[in-house]
Motif scaffolding. Structure first.
Motif, PDB file in Angstrom:
ATOM      1  N   MET A   1     -14.207 -94.987 -51.985  1.00 23.10           N
ATOM      2  CA  MET A   1     -15.077 -96.162 -51.177  1.00 23.10           C
ATOM      3  C   MET A   1     -14.202 -96.882 -50.514  1.00 23.10           C
ATOM      4  O   MET A   1     -12.736 -97.429 -50.877  1.00 23.10           O
ATOM      5  N   ASP A   2     -14.575 -96.946 -49.072  1.00 23.83           N
ATOM      6  CA  ASP A   2     -13.723 -97.852 -48.409  1.00 23.83           C
ATOM      7  C   ASP A   2     -13.543 -99.472 -48.556  1.00 23.83           C
ATOM      8  O   ASP A   2     -14.736 -99.766 -49.263  1.00 23.83           O
ATOM      9  N   ASP A   3     -12.718-100.274 -47.828  1.00 21.41           N
ATOM     10  CA  ASP A   3     -12.858-101.413 -48.211  1.00 21.41           C
ATOM     11  C   ASP A   3     -13.799-102.381 -47.898  1.00 21.41           C
ATOM     12  O   ASP A   3     -14.493-103.217 -48.749  1.00 21.41           O
ATOM     13  N   ALA A   4     -14.649-101.986 -46.931  1.00 20.50           N
ATOM     14  CA  ALA A   4     -15.758-102.859 -46.435  1.00 20.50           C
ATOM     15  C   ALA A   4     -16.793-102.762 -47.713  1.00 20.50           C
ATOM     16  O   ALA A   4     -17.730-103.473 -48.026  1.00 20.50           O
ATOM     17  N   ALA A   5     -17.178-101.390 -47.796  1.00 20.85           N
ATOM     18  CA  ALA A   5     -18.047-101.169 -49.129  1.00 20.85           C
ATOM     19  C   ALA A   5     -17.552-101.608 -50.185  1.00 20.85           C
ATOM     20  O   ALA A   5     -18.419-102.323 -51.262  1.00 20.85           O
ATOM     21  N   ALA A   6     -16.237-101.701 -50.647  1.00 20.81           N
ATOM     22  CA  ALA A   6     -16.007-102.423 -51.818  1.00 20.81           C
ATOM     23  C   ALA A   6     -16.192-103.821 -51.898  1.00 20.81           C
ATOM     24  O   ALA A   6     -16.663-104.412 -52.762  1.00 20.81           O
ATOM     25  N   VAL A   7     -15.928-104.551 -50.788  1.00 14.50           N
ATOM     26  CA  VAL A   7     -16.183-105.880 -50.423  1.00 14.50           C
ATOM     27  C   VAL A   7     -17.815-106.097 -50.918  1.00 14.50           C
ATOM     28  O   VAL A   7     -18.070-107.089 -51.518  1.00 14.50           O
ATOM     29  N   GLU A   8     -18.560-105.293 -50.104  1.00 12.19           N
ATOM     30  CA  GLU A   8     -20.164-105.249 -50.278  1.00 12.19           C
ATOM     31  C   GLU A   8     -20.333-105.178 -51.730  1.00 12.19           C
ATOM     32  O   GLU A   8     -21.433-105.887 -52.239  1.00 12.19           O
ATOM     33  N   ALA A   9     -19.656-104.271 -52.680  1.00 16.28           N
ATOM     34  CA  ALA A   9     -20.171-104.084 -53.973  1.00 16.28           C
ATOM     35  C   ALA A   9     -19.846-105.211 -54.587  1.00 16.28           C
ATOM     36  O   ALA A   9     -20.432-105.853 -55.592  1.00 16.28           O
ATOM     37  N   ALA A  10     -18.752-105.923 -54.248  1.00 12.29           N
ATOM     38  CA  ALA A  10     -18.198-107.129 -55.089  1.00 12.29           C
ATOM     39  C   ALA A  10     -19.265-108.275 -54.839  1.00 12.29           C
ATOM     40  O   ALA A  10     -19.658-109.175 -55.726  1.00 12.29           O
ATOM     41  N   ASN A  11     -19.735-108.432 -53.452  1.00 14.29           N
ATOM     42  CA  ASN A  11     -20.926-109.408 -53.082  1.00 14.29           C
ATOM     43  C   ASN A  11     -22.036-109.079 -54.059  1.00 14.29           C
ATOM     44  O   ASN A  11     -22.594-109.854 -54.330  1.00 14.29           O
ATOM     45  N   ALA A  12     -22.364-107.816 -54.021  1.00 13.48           N
ATOM     46  CA  ALA A  12     -23.458-107.316 -55.031  1.00 13.48           C
ATOM     47  C   ALA A  12     -23.530-107.932 -56.386  1.00 13.48           C
ATOM     48  O   ALA A  12     -24.213-108.282 -57.006  1.00 13.48           O
ATOM     49  N   ARG A  13     -22.363-107.868 -56.872  1.00  9.64           N
ATOM     50  CA  ARG A  13     -21.853-108.451 -58.438  1.00  9.64           C
ATOM     51  C   ARG A  13     -22.115-110.069 -58.534  1.00  9.64           C
ATOM     52  O   ARG A  13     -22.685-110.327 -59.534  1.00  9.64           O
ATOM     53  N   VAL A  80     -12.759-106.791 -42.722  1.00 10.12           N
ATOM     54  CA  VAL A  80     -11.791-106.611 -43.804  1.00 10.12           C
ATOM     55  C   VAL A  80     -10.613-106.838 -42.833  1.00 10.12           C
ATOM     56  O   VAL A  80     -10.268-105.952 -41.754  1.00 10.12           O
ATOM     57  N   ARG A  81      -9.618-107.575 -43.193  1.00  8.43           N
ATOM     58  CA  ARG A  81      -8.200-107.749 -42.552  1.00  8.43           C
ATOM     59  C   ARG A  81      -7.223-107.685 -43.569  1.00  8.43           C
ATOM     60  O   ARG A  81      -6.914-108.829 -44.190  1.00  8.43           O
ATOM     61  N   GLY A  82      -6.545-106.548 -43.787  1.00 10.00           N
ATOM     62  CA  GLY A  82      -5.745-106.437 -44.845  1.00 10.00           C
ATOM     63  C   GLY A  82      -6.075-106.815 -46.303  1.00 10.00           C
ATOM     64  O   GLY A  82      -7.110-106.144 -46.789  1.00 10.00           O
ATOM     65  N   ASP A  83      -5.628-107.870 -46.914  1.00 14.50           N
ATOM     66  CA  ASP A  83      -6.122-108.084 -48.156  1.00 14.50           C
ATOM     67  C   ASP A  83      -7.100-109.177 -48.404  1.00 14.50           C
ATOM     68  O   ASP A  83      -7.320-109.724 -49.368  1.00 14.50           O
ATOM     69  N   TYR A  84      -7.947-109.627 -47.113  1.00  9.11           N
ATOM     70  CA  TYR A  84      -8.815-110.574 -46.980  1.00  9.11           C
ATOM     71  C   TYR A  84      -9.950-110.105 -46.417  1.00  9.11           C
ATOM     72  O   TYR A  84     -10.053-109.242 -45.340  1.00  9.11           O
ATOM     73  N   ALA A  85     -11.218-110.458 -46.719  1.00  8.53           N
ATOM     74  CA  ALA A  85     -12.353-110.044 -45.930  1.00  8.53           C
ATOM     75  C   ALA A  85     -13.167-111.238 -45.882  1.00  8.53           C
ATOM     76  O   ALA A  85     -13.458-112.099 -46.909  1.00  8.53           O
ATOM     77  N   ILE A  86     -14.112-111.247 -44.910  1.00  8.82           N
ATOM     78  CA  ILE A  86     -15.263-112.098 -44.392  1.00  8.82           C
ATOM     79  C   ILE A  86     -16.244-111.403 -44.543  1.00  8.82           C
ATOM     80  O   ILE A  86     -16.705-110.409 -43.829  1.00  8.82           O
ATOM     81  N   LEU A  87     -17.475-112.114 -45.118  1.00  8.49           N
ATOM     82  CA  LEU A  87     -18.823-111.361 -45.476  1.00  8.49           C
ATOM     83  C   LEU A  87     -19.646-112.472 -45.059  1.00  8.49           C
ATOM     84  O   LEU A  87     -19.685-113.466 -45.638  1.00  8.49           O
TER      85      LEU A  87
END
Length: 142
Positions: A1-13, A80-87
């Motif tokens: 899973m790429d980073d953007a998909a992983a962030v979106e999965a965290a958002n879904a949680r 995603v920018r390194g260890d930070y992401a904005i959704l």
């Protein structure tokens, strides 16, 4: 899973925790450790909340007083920018009052979330929600 998909999965949680009233899952979603003091949340119409404890207390209160809520997300954009992401996204919300049988209400909230990668997991660090006024179009005009 790429980073953007992983962030979106965290958002879904996050939304699963809210919709199901799962406070344990909500605790897992939010950043902790070195990030705990900087955890920040602005619920629509509320003042700024700062610190993991204060933010999680607010979610406990909201979930204890929400009989039913469902979200349909639109316009999800993740960067995603390194260890930070904005959704960013728009929450299209259906909710019901437990005291009024059959009563449903709806509304829209635009949200900005900042996620941080902490020990390999994307965790929510900042959440800001603002209501969308009826009749407003995507370009901000009415």
């Amino acid at each position: 899973m790429d980073d953007a998909a992983a962030v979106e999965a965290a958002n879904a949680r996050f939304y699963t925790a809210f919709e199901t009233g799962d406070l344990d899952l909500m605790h897992e979603v939010w950043a902790d450790g070195d990030y705990a003091e900087g955890v920040t949340c602005v619920h629509p119409g509320w003042a700024l909340l700062r610190g993991r404890g204060e933010v999680l207390r607010s979610w406990a209160l909201i979930m204890a007083n929400t009989a039913y809520i469902q979200f349909v997300l639109t316009g999800v954009h993740t960067e995603v920018r390194g260890d930070y992401a904005i959704l960013t996204c728009e929450e299209n919300i259906l909710t019901a009052d437990k005291d009024e049988e059959g009563f449903l209400a709806g509304g829209s909230v635009v949200t900005t979330k900042v996620f941080v990668r902490d020990e390999g997991q994307w965790r929510l660090w900042v959440h800001h929600g603002s209501p969308v006024l009826d009749g407003m179009r995507d370009d901000g005009s009415d």
